[in-house]
Design a protein around this motif. Structure first.
Motif, short mmCIF file in Angstrom:
data_model
loop_
_atom_site.label_atom_id
_atom_site.label_comp_id
_atom_site.label_asym_id
_atom_site.label_seq_id
_atom_site.Cartn_x
_atom_site.Cartn_y
_atom_site.Cartn_z
N PHE A 1 0.82 -1.21 0.00
CA PHE A 1 0.00 0.00 0.00
C PHE A 1 0.85 1.26 0.00
O PHE A 1 0.36 2.35 0.19
CB PHE A 1 -0.92 0.01 1.23
CG PHE A 1 -1.89 -1.14 1.24
CD1 PHE A 1 -3.00 -1.12 0.43
CD2 PHE A 1 -1.68 -2.24 2.05
CE1 PHE A 1 -3.90 -2.18 0.44
CE2 PHE A 1 -2.56 -3.30 2.06
CZ PHE A 1 -3.67 -3.27 1.25
N GLU A 2 2.15 1.11 -0.23
CA GLU A 2 3.06 2.26 -0.17
C GLU A 2 2.76 3.28 -1.27
O GLU A 2 2.88 4.47 -1.07
CB GLU A 2 4.52 1.82 -0.29
CG GLU A 2 5.01 0.93 0.84
CD GLU A 2 4.61 -0.52 0.65
OE1 GLU A 2 4.43 -0.99 -0.51
OE2 GLU A 2 4.45 -1.21 1.66
N SER A 3 2.40 2.82 -2.45
CA SER A 3 2.23 3.74 -3.57
C SER A 3 0.82 4.35 -3.63
O SER A 3 0.54 5.15 -4.51
CB SER A 3 2.51 3.01 -4.88
OG SER A 3 1.58 1.96 -5.05
N ARG A 4 -0.03 4.00 -2.71
CA ARG A 4 -1.39 4.55 -2.72
C ARG A 4 -1.46 5.78 -1.84
O ARG A 4 -1.00 5.79 -0.69
CB ARG A 4 -2.38 3.51 -2.20
CG ARG A 4 -2.47 2.32 -3.14
CD ARG A 4 -3.55 1.41 -2.68
NE ARG A 4 -3.58 0.21 -3.52
CZ ARG A 4 -4.41 -0.78 -3.34
NH1 ARG A 4 -5.29 -0.73 -2.39
NH2 ARG A 4 -4.36 -1.81 -4.14
#
Length: 84
Positions: free
Chosen positions: A77-80
């Motif tokens: 979920f890092e890129s969200r």
């Protein structure tokens, strides 16, 4: 796999011909133009049509070719971006 066809009238008149046809592959016997029965050699029947297993039995089968453990990729979920 090739299927041979024979009417039920021809089947009743010449069962030896039907057995000869079924030796080469499945023989579909028709009645009034519709497929009604299939005649196959017993060895083909035994090899290809088995009793279906329950899902429980299939999952516990030690000889399964799908013995690899299921390891899905971990979701990241890092890129969200989140907006509050």
């Amino acid at each position: 796999m090739r299927f041979a066809y024979m009417t039920s009238a021809v089947f009743n008149q010449n069962p030896s011909k039907a057995k000869k046809e079924a030796s080469a592959g499945p023989l579909v016997i028709t009645e009034h133009g519709e497929a009604s029965y299939v005649l196959v050699r017993y060895s083909d029947f035994k090899d290809h049509w088995r009793k279906s297993e329950s899902l429980y039995d299939a999952l516990g089968d030690p000889s399964s070719r799908f013995d690899d453990d299921f390891l899905p990729e971990r979701a990241g979920f890092e890129s969200r971006d989140t907006d509050f």
